[in-house]
Write a protein that holds these residues in place. Structure first.
Motif, mmCIF file in Angstrom:
data_model
loop_
_atom_site.group_PDB
_atom_site.id
_atom_site.type_symbol
_atom_site.label_atom_id
_atom_site.label_comp_id
_atom_site.label_asym_id
_atom_site.label_seq_id
_atom_site.Cartn_x
_atom_site.Cartn_y
_atom_site.Cartn_z
ATOM 1 N N ALA A 174 76.017 130.916 28.980
ATOM 2 C CA ALA A 174 76.819 129.875 29.624
ATOM 3 C C ALA A 174 77.922 129.417 28.671
ATOM 4 C CB ALA A 174 75.942 128.691 30.015
ATOM 5 N N SER A 212 81.904 129.382 32.460
ATOM 6 C CA SER A 212 81.315 130.664 32.821
ATOM 7 C C SER A 212 79.816 130.418 32.869
ATOM 8 C CB SER A 212 81.664 131.738 31.785
ATOM 9 O OG SER A 212 80.981 132.943 32.058
ATOM 10 N N PRO A 219 76.012 131.524 34.117
ATOM 11 C CA PRO A 219 75.011 132.419 34.696
ATOM 12 C C PRO A 219 74.027 131.621 35.545
ATOM 13 C CG PRO A 219 75.163 132.667 32.288
ATOM 14 C CD PRO A 219 75.877 131.405 32.666
ATOM 15 N N TRP A 263 73.536 136.856 38.776
ATOM 16 C CA TRP A 263 74.705 136.162 39.315
ATOM 17 C C TRP A 263 75.351 135.285 38.243
ATOM 18 C CZ3 TRP A 263 77.167 136.852 43.831
ATOM 19 C CH2 TRP A 263 76.492 137.548 44.851
ATOM 20 N N LYS A 264 76.678 135.243 38.272
ATOM 21 C CA LYS A 264 77.438 134.413 37.356
ATOM 22 C C LYS A 264 78.653 133.861 38.093
ATOM 23 C CE LYS A 264 77.765 135.791 33.123
ATOM 24 N NZ LYS A 264 78.163 136.520 31.900
ATOM 25 N N TYR A 291 82.446 131.720 37.751
ATOM 26 C CA TYR A 291 83.554 131.373 36.872
ATOM 27 C C TYR A 291 84.414 130.316 37.564
ATOM 28 C CZ TYR A 291 82.328 136.010 35.069
ATOM 29 O OH TYR A 291 81.655 137.103 34.585
ATOM 30 N N ARG A 299 83.030 141.992 40.323
ATOM 31 C CA ARG A 299 83.610 140.677 40.063
ATOM 32 C C ARG A 299 84.748 140.460 41.038
ATOM 33 N NH1 ARG A 299 83.701 142.593 34.511
ATOM 34 N NH2 ARG A 299 81.960 141.713 33.331
ATOM 35 N N TYR A 339 85.670 133.661 26.593
ATOM 36 C CA TYR A 339 85.003 134.564 27.531
ATOM 37 C C TYR A 339 84.888 135.961 26.945
ATOM 38 C CZ TYR A 339 84.276 137.764 31.399
ATOM 39 O OH TYR A 339 83.799 138.769 32.204
#
Length: 801
Positions: free
Chosen positions: A670, A700, A702, A707-708, A710, A739, A797
């Motif tokens: 994270a 960012s 998770p 799954w993540k 932004y 993405r 990132y």
């Protein structure tokens, strides 16, 4: 048997070399073989057991260590419990067992649970026959070969043990380390550098979720040429063919090869944008990428990237051409050239040149990153650099292409810089010298009917310093003489002399003390420092009100600015000064961690004379002291830091400037960033026409292993409008990743003005883009623009696929 081992290693490396590693083992990870399981796996589905695939619910914490993001299990290698399994097969003895072993003449036959063990190499079969006359071995009936990290199965194998040549039929291949799996109706090695596979398949997916697989009627791998040829190739998604090619030529090692790269796809301004790059391996030291591009509402474009390398320099040339844009009915093009040269350890060269057909090029055609579209100038620069122990020099030419409705900067055609600085030695005089000559030009110069003064400027300084440093403090007096002279063109047209000059001497005295004391905080040993500092500067005043301003501006005032020997960038103003800077810093150091956890600084300038040398339009400074400048840095651990910079006007009791930034990262991946900037209108030492009040937050996050999310928002509180908004999502497992990002940002309205703040925000306009990235792990990806945008928009990132 060792040559058979080499055959298997080469084959498995070929099939799994392009794969994304399933495991990223670190020294902290425990065992990841069957001994690390926490439950019985006998009740798992048979196809799980067949491939030694174990879901997370049956794994111990040690077995989960190092799993690739998104993976919900891993391939667990069976325990290697035979004698000598930790030895190399080249040195270990061969142990053979079977239900029956019979030797007749030149043949030895083994049947029933045949087991061959040679170090960490194991071979199991139901039947084996070794022919001593031609050194061949025939195996059949559930042939299984294992060595650390890999497993090979088949129904029938015939191997020449001397040459390492042979074949395996009905083969299955598994790499425990990479998660790559494959099957083949037949695998053969006809000579040392070639492998042949028939009816082959390959996947990076796990048995519980086999989303995609690559199939081919035949694959020939030639390690002499570094090339592989696949015929009748298809990619299947859930067993549905989505791609077919009768012939594919691809690399089997790190050597570059001509062929198609994965395409990119995006949507901007309600228009589909597709690019399909083709790579040309022209020679070991130069290559090219040719990219046909289709833009739905504009037409077909062709982009190229050429790279050239020699022992002196690296070159890259980028071009793009869109004939007869369907929307604007003009030709659109781009030319970019970059070079970095290293003639020897002292001399270097650099080129950075970009030019486009029109001001709207990046706004209309720059899909990959909206930050590029907000550029106002394109650099066009070439330089030669020189560096030695004492001397440094640079010759450069620089101009810009302005692509927004802002004022053009001056062009340097050319600029020559030369500096001398003797090596720093305590208690020894250090002479220094700086020389700069510049020819300034402008598109709106007076001689062509414009309003910009142009001409030559010569700037130079000469001086010396005497550093005196002790463990408890330092004193460093310094003196230098400054000179600036102009040879202007047509300046008399605006009532200014063509020849102007100014001279000013400067004296500085820098001094500081170091105090330390030991502390105990929460049973830990700390050290606190107290570091007062005094910096006196005296610079002669000389009237420069009639001199032009080619490249100078006021430095933004911060705590560090207290101890600089000028308040301007550039060399058009020799600033006057009679002032002393008083500052103090304190550091709190955790001795055990060896980290400065807290650093706090506070300081102020005290003026003995008015500041009369100013840039055009700025007023004479008449105050007795500057704002209080404060700075705080907090770094409690490796995952968090906080930075605060403030300017406080004690006379009026108001904050003139505040900069706050916070950054946090967790072990789970994270990421959180927050920042706020405030600068008051008319703030001295770098004044503004309007207040600046902007904040930004980016994350960012998770949600789980797969799954993540932004997000980023940057907001202008002064004009009550968003500057940039971004939202995106990512899904991945062991097998594939996707993405998608939506980005909306302000851009200059080049028909009106750049970033103007007025009713309706008429100086800017919003533009948006949707970018998509898709990867089949182990094969490649569709699009790379998303990663680029996330790196530019979210501080810190890092992609983790």
């Amino acid at each position: 048997m060792p040559v058979f081992r080499l055959l298997l290693i080469s084959l498995l490396t070929t099939l799994s070399g392009a794969a994304i590693a399933q495991v990223n083992t670190s020294a902290d990870c425990g065992s990841t073989d069957a001994s690390a399981l926490n439950t019985d796996t006998s009740e798992l589905p048979l196809y799980y057991q067949h491939w030694h695939w174990v879901p997370n619910s049956h794994l111990s914490d040690a077995s989960k260590c190092g799993l690739s993001p998104g993976c919900q299990g891993r391939f667990i290698e069976p325990t290697r419990n035979w004698q000598g399994s930790d030895q190399s097969p080249l040195k270990a003895p061969l142990n053979v067992s079977a239900d029956t072993i019979e030797s007749v003449g030149t043949k030895a036959t083994m049947t029933g649970d045949v087991q061959l063990r040679k170090g960490d190499l194991s071979l199991d079969a139901g039947y084996a026959q070794y022919n001593r006359s031609n050194n061949t071995v025939l195996l059949r009936d559930n042939v299984v070969l294992r060595q650390p990290g890999i497993m090979l199965r088949g129904e029938f194998a015939q191997i020449d043990t001397n040459k390492g040549l042979g074949s395996l039929e009905q083969a299955e291949i598994l790499s425990f380390d990479t998660g790559a799996r494959g099957t083949a109706g037949r695998i053969a090695r006809p000579d040392y550098s070639r492998f042949e596979l028939e009816q082959a398949s390959y996947t990076q997916c796990t048995p519980d979720n086999e989303t995609w697989s690559l199939h081919a009627d035949s694959i020939d791998l030639d390690y002499d040429s570094g090339r592989g040829v696949a015929r009748g190739t298809s990619i299947r998604v859930y067993d549905i063919p989505v791609f077919y090619s009768p012939y594919l030529n691809f690399p089997v090692d790190e050597r570059r090869a001509t062929g198609f790269l994965f395409p990119s796809i995006g949507f901007a301004d309600s228009s589909l944008d597709i690019s399909t790059p083709y790579y040309l391996n022209l020679a070991p030291n130069y290559d090219a990428i040719i990219t046909p591009r289709f833009i739905e509402q504009r037409g077909e474009a062709l982009e190229t990237e050429l790279r050239y390398l020699n022992k002196y320099s690296e070159w890259a040339v980028n071009t793009s051409y869109l004939p007869n844009d369907k929307r604007d009915e003009i030709d659109r093009w781009l030319l970019g050239i970059s070079e970095n040269g290293y003639m020897n350890e002292r001399w270097g060269t650099e080129i950075d040149f970009t030019k486009v057909s029109d001001d709207e090029y990046f706004r209309d055609l720059g899909l990959a990153n909206l930050a590029v579209k907000r550029s106002s100038h394109l650099n066009q620069q070439a330089a030669v650099n020189y560096n030695s122990d004492d001397w440094s020099g640079r010759i450069e030419v620089q101009r810009y292409q302005t692509i927004a409705a802002v004022e053009d900067p001056y062009q340097k055609l050319p600029q020559l810089r030369l500096n001398y600085q003797s090596p720093a030695k305590n208690f020894q005089l250090e002479p220094s010298m700086e020389f700069e000559y510049t020819q300034f030009d402008h598109r709106d110069k007076l001689s062509e009917g414009g309003n910009k003064i142009t001409g030559q400027r010569l700037f130079g300084t000469a001086g010396a310093s005497l550093p005196m440093r002790w463990r408890w403090g330092f004193v460093e007096p310094a003196f230098k003489s400054r000179h600036v002279a102009y040879e202007l063109e047509d300046a008399d047209l605006v009532g200014i002399d063509n020849q102007l000059s100014a001279n000013s001497s400067q004296f500085t005295l820098d001094s500081g003390l170091y105090f330390e004391r030991d502390l105990s905080i929460t049973d830990q040993d700390w050290t606190q420092t107290l570091e007062p500092r005094l910096f006196y500067r005296y610079s002669e005043y000389v009237d420069q009100s009639d001199q032009p301003d080619f490249d100078s501006s006021a430095l933004t005032f911060t705590y560090q600015q207290l101890f600089r020997d000028t308040r301007f960038t550039g060399h058009d103003r020799l600033d006057d000064a009679n002032q002393v800077a008083v500052g103090v810093s304190s550091r709190f150091i955790n001795n055990e961690a060896g980290r400065e956890v807290l650093t706090a600084s506070l300081g102020q300038l005290h003026y003995f004379d008015d500041g009369r040398v100013q840039l055009p339009g700025d007023n004479v400074r008449k105050s007795n002291n500057s704002d209080l400048a404060g700075q705080i840095r907090i770094l409690p651990d490796d995952y968090r830091w906080l930075s605060v910079d403030v300017l406080y006007d004690a006379r009026q009791g108001v904050l003139n400037q505040t900069n706050l930034s916070y950054h946090q990262r967790s072990d789970s991946g994270a990421l959180f960033n927050a920042g706020y900037t405030f600068r008051r209108e008319g703030n001295t030492l770098g004044g503004l026409e309007n207040d600046v009040k902007q904040g930004d937050v980016s994350i960012s996050l998770p949600l789980n292993d797969q799954w993540k999310l932004y997000a980023k928002t940057q907001y202008d509180f002064e004009d009550n409008r968003p500057v940039e908004n971004l939202i995106g999502a990512e899904y991945q497992n062991c097998c594939w990743l996707t993405r998608i990002v939506y980005q909306r940002a302000l851009e200059p309205d080049n028909d009106i003005g750049s970033n103007l703040s007025s009713t309706g925000n008429t100086g800017t306009q919003n533009n948006s883009a949707v970018l998509i990235e898709f990867q089949l792990k182990g094969l490649g990806g569709l699009g790379t623009a998303v990663t680029s945008v996330l790196k530019d928009s979210i501080f810190g990132y890092l992609s983790d696929e």
